[in-house]
Design a protein around this motif. Structure first.
Motif, PDB file in Angstrom:
ATOM      1  N   GLU A  83       0.816  -1.230   0.000  1.00 45.19           N
ATOM      2  CA  GLU A  83       0.000   0.000   0.000  1.00 45.19           C
ATOM      3  C   GLU A  83       0.846   1.275   0.000  1.00 45.19           C
ATOM      4  OE1 GLU A  83       0.193  -2.201   2.435  1.00 45.19           O
ATOM      5  OE2 GLU A  83       0.543  -1.199   4.354  1.00 45.19           O
ATOM      6  N   ARG A  84       2.167   1.142   0.213  1.00 43.67           N
ATOM      7  CA  ARG A  84       3.001   2.348   0.273  1.00 43.67           C
ATOM      8  C   ARG A  84       3.515   2.802  -1.100  1.00 43.67           C
ATOM      9  NH1 ARG A  84       7.164   1.535   5.254  1.00 43.67           N
ATOM     10  NH2 ARG A  84       5.635   1.061   6.864  1.00 43.67           N
ATOM     11  N   TYR A  85       3.352   1.959  -2.116  1.00 41.57           N
ATOM     12  CA  TYR A  85       3.969   2.298  -3.395  1.00 41.57           C
ATOM     13  C   TYR A  85       2.957   2.882  -4.371  1.00 41.57           C
ATOM     14  CZ  TYR A  85       6.747  -1.085  -0.899  1.00 41.57           C
ATOM     15  OH  TYR A  85       7.391  -1.747   0.098  1.00 41.57           O
ATOM     16  N   ASP A  86       3.197   4.136  -4.704  1.00 40.66           N
ATOM     17  CA  ASP A  86       2.258   4.863  -5.571  1.00 40.66           C
ATOM     18  C   ASP A  86       1.995   4.121  -6.884  1.00 40.66           C
ATOM     19  OD1 ASP A  86       2.181   6.823  -3.673  1.00 40.66           O
ATOM     20  OD2 ASP A  86       3.662   8.111  -4.664  1.00 40.66           O
ATOM     21  N   CYS A  87       3.049   3.513  -7.438  1.00 44.36           N
ATOM     22  CA  CYS A  87       2.900   2.892  -8.763  1.00 44.36           C
ATOM     23  C   CYS A  87       2.040   1.623  -8.731  1.00 44.36           C
ATOM     24  CB  CYS A  87       4.280   2.566  -9.336  1.00 44.36           C
ATOM     25  SG  CYS A  87       5.107   1.234  -8.462  1.00 44.36           S
ATOM     26  N   CYS A  88       1.770   1.099  -7.554  1.00 46.02           N
ATOM     27  CA  CYS A  88       0.995  -0.157  -7.469  1.00 46.02           C
ATOM     28  C   CYS A  88      -0.467   0.087  -7.117  1.00 46.02           C
ATOM     29  CB  CYS A  88       1.613  -1.090  -6.433  1.00 46.02           C
ATOM     30  SG  CYS A  88       3.201  -1.750  -6.953  1.00 46.02           S
ATOM     31  N   ARG A  89      -0.917   1.309  -7.266  1.00 45.40           N
ATOM     32  CA  ARG A  89      -2.291   1.627  -6.860  1.00 45.40           C
ATOM     33  C   ARG A  89      -3.365   0.976  -7.740  1.00 45.40           C
ATOM     34  NH1 ARG A  89      -3.743   4.523  -1.902  1.00 45.40           N
ATOM     35  NH2 ARG A  89      -1.820   3.985  -0.862  1.00 45.40           N
ATOM     36  N   MET A  90      -2.943   0.388  -8.863  1.00 43.40           N
ATOM     37  CA  MET A  90      -3.916  -0.296  -9.730  1.00 43.40           C
ATOM     38  C   MET A  90      -3.890  -1.792  -9.452  1.00 43.40           C
ATOM     39  SD  MET A  90      -4.506   1.962 -12.735  1.00 43.40           S
ATOM     40  CE  MET A  90      -4.253   0.891 -14.099  1.00 43.40           C
ATOM     41  N   PRO A  91      -5.033  -2.361  -9.059  1.00 47.20           N
ATOM     42  CA  PRO A  91      -5.063  -3.805  -8.765  1.00 47.20           C
ATOM     43  C   PRO A  91      -4.513  -4.675  -9.901  1.00 47.20           C
ATOM     44  CG  PRO A  91      -7.102  -2.777  -8.056  1.00 47.20           C
ATOM     45  CD  PRO A  91      -6.326  -1.717  -8.780  1.00 47.20           C
ATOM     46  N   ASP A  92      -4.681  -4.223 -11.157  1.00 47.07           N
ATOM     47  CA  ASP A  92      -4.173  -5.005 -12.293  1.00 47.07           C
ATOM     48  C   ASP A  92      -2.659  -5.195 -12.204  1.00 47.07           C
ATOM     49  OD1 ASP A  92      -6.659  -5.141 -13.229  1.00 47.07           O
ATOM     50  OD2 ASP A  92      -6.314  -4.007 -15.088  1.00 47.07           O
ATOM     51  N   LEU A  93      -1.970  -4.154 -11.714  1.00 51.83           N
ATOM     52  CA  LEU A  93      -0.512  -4.233 -11.618  1.00 51.83           C
ATOM     53  C   LEU A  93      -0.089  -5.150 -10.463  1.00 51.83           C
ATOM     54  CD1 LEU A  93       0.472  -0.528 -12.397  1.00 51.83           C
ATOM     55  CD2 LEU A  93       0.446  -2.506 -13.924  1.00 51.83           C
ATOM     56  N   VAL A  94      -0.881  -5.134  -9.410  1.00 55.56           N
ATOM     57  CA  VAL A  94      -0.605  -6.048  -8.287  1.00 55.56           C
ATOM     58  C   VAL A  94      -0.777  -7.491  -8.769  1.00 55.56           C
ATOM     59  CG1 VAL A  94      -1.308  -6.734  -5.957  1.00 55.56           C
ATOM     60  CG2 VAL A  94      -1.291  -4.321  -6.589  1.00 55.56           C
ATOM     61  N   GLN A  95      -1.818  -7.662  -9.561  1.00 56.71           N
ATOM     62  CA  GLN A  95      -2.063  -8.992 -10.148  1.00 56.71           C
ATOM     63  C   GLN A  95      -0.873  -9.409 -11.022  1.00 56.71           C
ATOM     64  OE1 GLN A  95      -4.381 -11.236  -9.710  1.00 56.71           O
ATOM     65  NE2 GLN A  95      -3.736 -12.595 -11.361  1.00 56.71           N
ATOM     66  N   GLU A  96      -0.324  -8.454 -11.767  1.00 58.39           N
ATOM     67  CA  GLU A  96       0.817  -8.746 -12.633  1.00 58.39           C
ATOM     68  C   GLU A  96       2.026  -9.213 -11.805  1.00 58.39           C
ATOM     69  OE1 GLU A  96       1.606  -5.679 -15.594  1.00 58.39           O
ATOM     70  OE2 GLU A  96       3.632  -6.466 -15.869  1.00 58.39           O
ATOM     71  N   LEU A  97       2.245  -8.576 -10.669  1.00 56.24           N
ATOM     72  CA  LEU A  97       3.357  -8.981  -9.800  1.00 56.24           C
ATOM     73  C   LEU A  97       3.136 -10.396  -9.262  1.00 56.24           C
ATOM     74  CD1 LEU A  97       4.022  -5.728  -7.706  1.00 56.24           C
ATOM     75  CD2 LEU A  97       5.282  -6.558  -9.703  1.00 56.24           C
ATOM     76  N   ARG A  98       1.894 -10.682  -8.929  1.00 57.71           N
ATOM     77  CA  ARG A  98       1.583 -12.025  -8.412  1.00 57.71           C
ATOM     78  C   ARG A  98       1.788 -13.079  -9.495  1.00 57.71           C
ATOM     79  NH1 ARG A  98      -3.248 -13.506  -6.232  1.00 57.71           N
ATOM     80  NH2 ARG A  98      -2.564 -14.324  -4.241  1.00 57.71           N
ATOM     81  N   GLU A  99       1.379 -12.724 -10.711  1.00 58.75           N
ATOM     82  CA  GLU A  99       1.552 -13.674 -11.822  1.00 58.75           C
ATOM     83  C   GLU A  99       3.030 -13.933 -12.100  1.00 58.75           C
ATOM     84  OE1 GLU A  99      -0.856 -12.102 -14.960  1.00 58.75           O
ATOM     85  OE2 GLU A  99      -2.708 -12.757 -13.979  1.00 58.75           O
ATOM     86  N   LEU A 100       3.825 -12.924 -11.784  1.00 58.27           N
ATOM     87  CA  LEU A 100       5.277 -13.054 -11.972  1.00 58.27           C
ATOM     88  C   LEU A 100       5.879 -13.968 -10.887  1.00 58.27           C
ATOM     89  CD1 LEU A 100       7.131 -11.579 -14.010  1.00 58.27           C
ATOM     90  CD2 LEU A 100       7.625  -9.912 -12.221  1.00 58.27           C
TER      91      LEU A 100
END
Ligand SMILES: [Fe+2]
Length: 243
Positions: free
Chosen positions: A138-155
């Motif tokens: 929650e501290r990283y501005d660039c990860c505010r989009m759930p799609d990007l969090v999903q991308e990290l998880r997929e990685l």
């Protein structure tokens, strides 16, 4: 439910956590009162800022481990890395303890890091066979989009959020963002990131009760017990019936 806290600063005199053994003892007592029965102490490692000698960390870890056992908490050692260029190579060289002797690595990023920076560090660790956990996403501005969090998880990344932020301590916007992540089932761990007994104190019991009211007991068991115990099991070998 016996809660497992995978991110806390409980070792005295090694980072910005407790300054004395006595203060660390108070944090430990508060953790117990919150229902924590297993914990991974994660002192910061950050070049030029937090570089406590391994011997000092080990000495105070052993001291706290004994104190924790006397209270009824199983304590393990981990590390919270602040990302840096040679991090993956240093980890591979065994320079720092990982999470409870497992292949999980807790990593913190700068609030204004780009998504590409975060992604590249995750990729580098996964490519070397590690399980990266993104600390307090929650501290990283660039990860505010759930799609990007999903991308990290997929990685191959695991996602951790701080209990205090879940409860609203980091503001309404952040609380809403975390709710969005939990609604989409993108959170793997909720941990205290406790540093002391006052400002950043243990709060896992309070948080788990709050999360249970909204997402149910099964969800709480997964993010506060089952997923965390997977780290311990990865470090120790599978231990049946411990959760
Ligand atoms: Fe932390």
């Amino acid at each position: 439910m016996k809660l497992v806290d995978i991110h806390c600063h409980l070792i005295p005199r090694v980072d910005d956590g407790p300054e004395t053994v006595e203060e660390a003892g108070k944090v430990l007592a508060a953790m117990y009162d919150e229902g924590v029965r297993v914990a991974i102490a994660t002192p910061h490692y950050r070049p030029h800022m937090f570089e406590a000698p391994a011997e000092r960390i080990e000495k105070y870890y052993q001291l706290m481990k004994k104190a924790a056992e006397a209270k009824g908490i199983r304590l393990y050692l981990g590390c919270e890395f602040y990302r840096y260029a040679e991090m993956a190579a240093d980890i591979e060289a065994g320079k720092h303890p990982l999470m409870a002797g497992s292949d999980y690595v807790l990593i913190e990023f700068a609030p204004d890091d780009t998504f590409l920076t975060i992604r590249n560090h995750i990729y580098e660790l996964v490519a070397r066979g590690y399980n990266p956990i993104v600390a307090h996403i929650e501290r990283y501005d660039c990860c505010r989009m759930p799609d990007l969090v999903q991308e990290l998880r997929e990685l191959g990344a695991y996602i951790q959020v701080n209990a205090g932020a879940v409860l609203g301590g980091s503001g309404r916007k952040t609380k809403k963002y975390i709710k969005g992540l939990m609604d989409e089932d993108l959170v793997d761990f909720i941990a205290s990131d406790a540093h002391d007994g006052k400002r950043r104190k243990p709060n896992l019991g309070k948080c788990s009760a709050y999360v249970e009211r909204r997402y149910g007991r099964e969800y709480v068991h997964r993010v506060f017990v089952k997923n965390p115990l997977n780290i311990i099991k990865a470090g120790e070998g599978y231990e049946k019936g411990k959760d």
